[in-house]
Design an enzyme around this catalytic site. Structure first.
Site, mmCIF file in Angstrom:
data_model
loop_
_atom_site.group_PDB
_atom_site.id
_atom_site.type_symbol
_atom_site.label_atom_id
_atom_site.label_comp_id
_atom_site.label_asym_id
_atom_site.label_seq_id
_atom_site.Cartn_x
_atom_site.Cartn_y
_atom_site.Cartn_z
ATOM 1 N N ASN A 1 0.785 -1.257 -0.119
ATOM 2 C CA ASN A 1 0.038 -0.027 0.098
ATOM 3 C C ASN A 1 1.051 1.134 0.009
ATOM 4 O O ASN A 1 1.412 1.575 0.989
ATOM 5 C CB ASN A 1 -0.889 0.061 1.311
ATOM 6 C CG ASN A 1 -1.905 1.080 1.171
ATOM 7 O OD1 ASN A 1 -1.713 2.045 0.374
ATOM 8 N ND2 ASN A 1 -3.050 0.969 2.035
ATOM 9 N N ASP B 1 -1.618 -1.050 -4.095
ATOM 10 C CA ASP B 1 -1.748 -0.280 -5.447
ATOM 11 C C ASP B 1 -0.477 -0.111 -6.143
ATOM 12 O O ASP B 1 0.394 -0.931 -6.080
ATOM 13 C CB ASP B 1 -2.356 1.124 -4.758
ATOM 14 C CG ASP B 1 -1.247 1.681 -3.788
ATOM 15 O OD1 ASP B 1 -0.237 1.547 -3.859
ATOM 16 O OD2 ASP B 1 -2.022 2.461 -2.972
ATOM 17 N N ASP C 1 -5.689 -14.852 -19.423
ATOM 18 C CA ASP C 1 -6.896 -15.257 -18.672
ATOM 19 C C ASP C 1 -7.543 -16.328 -19.531
ATOM 20 O O ASP C 1 -8.228 -15.890 -20.530
ATOM 21 C CB ASP C 1 -7.558 -14.470 -17.686
ATOM 22 C CG ASP C 1 -8.174 -15.066 -16.642
ATOM 23 O OD1 ASP C 1 -7.677 -15.709 -15.740
ATOM 24 O OD2 ASP C 1 -9.444 -14.934 -16.402
ATOM 25 N N GLU D 1 -2.941 -18.571 -20.206
ATOM 26 C CA GLU D 1 -3.159 -19.437 -19.082
ATOM 27 C C GLU D 1 -4.111 -20.749 -19.521
ATOM 28 O O GLU D 1 -5.009 -20.776 -19.842
ATOM 29 C CB GLU D 1 -4.166 -18.812 -17.880
ATOM 30 C CG GLU D 1 -4.271 -19.591 -16.715
ATOM 31 C CD GLU D 1 -5.791 -19.067 -16.054
ATOM 32 O OE1 GLU D 1 -5.658 -19.250 -14.806
ATOM 33 O OE2 GLU D 1 -6.598 -18.610 -16.799
ATOM 34 N N ASP E 1 -3.638 -18.693 -8.048
ATOM 35 C CA ASP E 1 -4.896 -19.585 -7.923
ATOM 36 C C ASP E 1 -4.305 -21.179 -7.214
ATOM 37 O O ASP E 1 -5.116 -22.030 -7.481
ATOM 38 C CB ASP E 1 -5.251 -20.137 -9.458
ATOM 39 C CG ASP E 1 -5.912 -18.874 -10.112
ATOM 40 O OD1 ASP E 1 -6.701 -18.245 -9.323
ATOM 41 O OD2 ASP E 1 -5.707 -18.451 -11.377
#
Length: 574
Positions: free
Chosen positions: A144, A170, A325, A354, A421
């Protein structure tokens, strides 16, 4: 000979060009079934000329097959067939038309043909990838750097995450840690999605042209990329083109106007008015994730929109590539167009899909440069983290992966041991750092690009999503410095040795829990020997294919024909 196991075709990965005059040839046979293999070849239009003959080299062996390889050199056009000799003296000719006891007549048909090497058929990955180490960042959880753009109800940094908890990471946070990344030694970062979205993960895009304000804005993205480039670091964005978010403008128009919407055909709507529960009345990601309506990339308007997005961010902020993706659920036709657009915008941009399984249909040089190599991860987890397979089985798994693709593709595969994932590797290894270090030695010395999931380098743990997406640990007293320094050492070894970037791969020993291999390039070689066991292991040198190479390891304890390996040990020898 076992004819059923003998296989070749004049196509990837058994025949493919290395340049306009060189053709790589691979022949598969049953393991230990054939003693010698030769390839006979000539120019396919040299009607009356004699065939040249070249011996093939046994390059890979596993539990089922032997793979013989060689490179043929002619002027673009090839015709060829094989001559096999078994240990018992049996001889066989193998052509496209089948097997023969006698040498086939010198005729045009019946042989294997590679008709012509076209310039566009030679695959080259972006040049910068040869020296690449990738670091994956989940922006919301990395750092952050600007508390003024935090979401409402942001959680304290380091609290255990839920599926919808925000912590305020961020783009400024990444900028603030570029010196850290440079010190680690990586030279490419891949960011999971940073475009406007209501979720923590941003895989349900609301606006593909807007950086999520909780991350920053376009100017901040431009600053991040520029500062990375100034420090020798490439930047890869995440393209979520299989589906959009529920709030995406086109889908909202369909919700409002139904079949009257000009975006109706952008989606596959089963029933209108739109329903989200108990099951979406439209095609969605994984069929049930209602917040992610699937985009119909067969639609020319959808294609145009998404391709312009891909081009826009390359030109707008100078990114160095895209990670795609759910790439395997989008048609090949779209990805071919995608490649043309991306490479026209930036020829050295990388395209990474992916795909969690065999990705060979996408890695023929006309779509992706690389994929996230989950089959690699599965093998590494099973062998090193869980220790539930033998070295022989491990060798079979990695050999079959190598033989699915062109050498130039293997060298650019993203070899991960974990991602946003999956469970963290150290968690799967029950916190046993020694097992992780052995896996890292293999990862950084194997063929392909080593891939680090943020936090692994400081010993972060985590179960399946969302636990694997914990906040990065920045307090030095909580970091595992032993693992961090081990990463730095391996990155240095990788960078300093061409054999690990470009070299061939050959298994020397794969018995029990001991695995040894050699990387070789331009007459130089590196040998890696791993004892993936918590006890001392003994190598019987007479069983080692690479006996002479292994004997060069002077630091190993030896007694006659026996070699003693310390528990959980790794040896790297130049």
């Amino acid at each position: 000979m076992i004819k059923e196991a003998i296989f070749h075709k004049s196509d990837i990965p058994f025949a493919y060009p290395l340049n306009e005059n060189q053709l790589k040839i691979v022949l598969r046979t049953a393991v230990f079934d054939v003693d010698r293999v030769y390839v006979l070849y000539k120019d396919r239009y040299d009607w009356l000329g004699k065939f040249k003959i070249k011996p093939m080299v046994l390059a890979h062996t596993n539990e089922l097959f032997d793979y013989y390889e060689t490179t043929l050199e002619l002027n673009k056009k090839f015709v060829y067939f094989f001559y096999l000799v078994a240990e018992g003296g049996e001889k066989l000719y193998y052509t496209e038309a089948g097997f023969y006891k006698k040498r086939p007549e010198n005729q045009f048909w019946g042989f294997f043909h590679y008709p012509y090497i076209g310039e566009k058929d030679v695959f080259f990955a972006p040049e910068w990838t040869s020296d690449c180490m990738v670091y994956q960042i989940f922006p919301e959880r990395f750092n952050n750097g600007d508390k003024s753009n935090d979401p409402e109800n942001v959680k304290p940094w380091g609290e255990k995450p839920t599926a919808d908890s925000f912590f305020g990471g961020d783009l400024q946070g990444i900028i603030d840690k570029i010196d850290y990344l440079k010190d680690l030694g990586i030279n490419a970062i891949y960011l999971t999605p940073i475009f406007l979205s209501h979720s923590t993960h941003k895989y349900d895009t609301t606006d593909y042209y807007t950086i999520d304000p909780h991350f920053g804005d376009t100017q901040k993205a431009r600053e991040l990329v520029q500062k990375c480039h100034d420090n020798g670091i490439k930047v890869i964005f995440d393209a979520v083109f299989n589906h959009c978010g529920y709030d995406f403008f086109a889908f909202q128009d369909v919700i409002k106007n139904g079949k009257k919407s000009k975006y109706w055909d952008w989606f596959n709507i089963y029933e209108w008015p739109i329903k989200t529960h108990p099951k979406p009345s439209y095609e969605a990601f994984a069929d049930t994730v209602w917040r992610m309506p699937k985009l119909m990339t067969k639609n020319p308007e959808v294609q145009k929109y998404l391709l312009e997005v891909a081009e826009y961010w390359i030109k707008e902020v100078d990114i160095d590539g895209w990670r795609l993706d759910v790439a395997n659920e989008i048609d090949h036709h779209f990805w071919r167009k995608f490649r043309e657009v991306v490479k026209a915008a930036k020829p050295e941009a990388i395209i990474v899909g992916e795909v969690w399984h065999d990705a060979s249909p996408w890695l023929r040089g006309d779509q992706f440069d690389s994929v996230m190599n989950y089959p690699f991860r599965n093998a590494v987890v099973d062998f090193f983290a869980k220790r539930k397979i033998s070295a022989s089985r491990f060798n079979t798994m990695i050999t079959e992966q190598l033989m699915r693709h062109m050498d130039s593709v293997n060298r650019v595969m993203f070899n991960l041991i974990g991602s946003h994932d999956t469970e963290r590797f150290l968690t799967l290894a029950n916190g046993m750092v020694a097992r992780m270090k052995l896996a890292l030695v293999f990862q950084f010395t194997f063929v392909g690009i080593p891939y680090i999931y943020y936090g692994d380098e400081v010993g972060m743990v985590g179960d399946y999503d969302p636990d694997c997406r914990r906040c990065m640990i920045w307090e030095e007293e909580k970091q595992n410095k032993s693992i961090f320094n081990f990463y730095k050492k391996l990155i240095s070894i990788r960078r300093e040795n061409e054999e690990l970037k470009y070299g061939s791969f050959c298994t020397l020993y794969a018995i029990g829990r001991v695995f040894a291999f050699k990387r070789e390039y331009k007459g130089k070689s590196i040998i890696v020997l791993l004892n993936n066991s918590s006890k001392q292991e003994v190598i019987f040198l007479n069983e080692a294919e690479g006996k002479e190479d292994i004997l060069k390891m002077k630091e190993l304890k030896r007694s006659g024909n026996l070699l003693y390996l310390q528990p959980n040990s790794a040896y790297i020898l130049k």
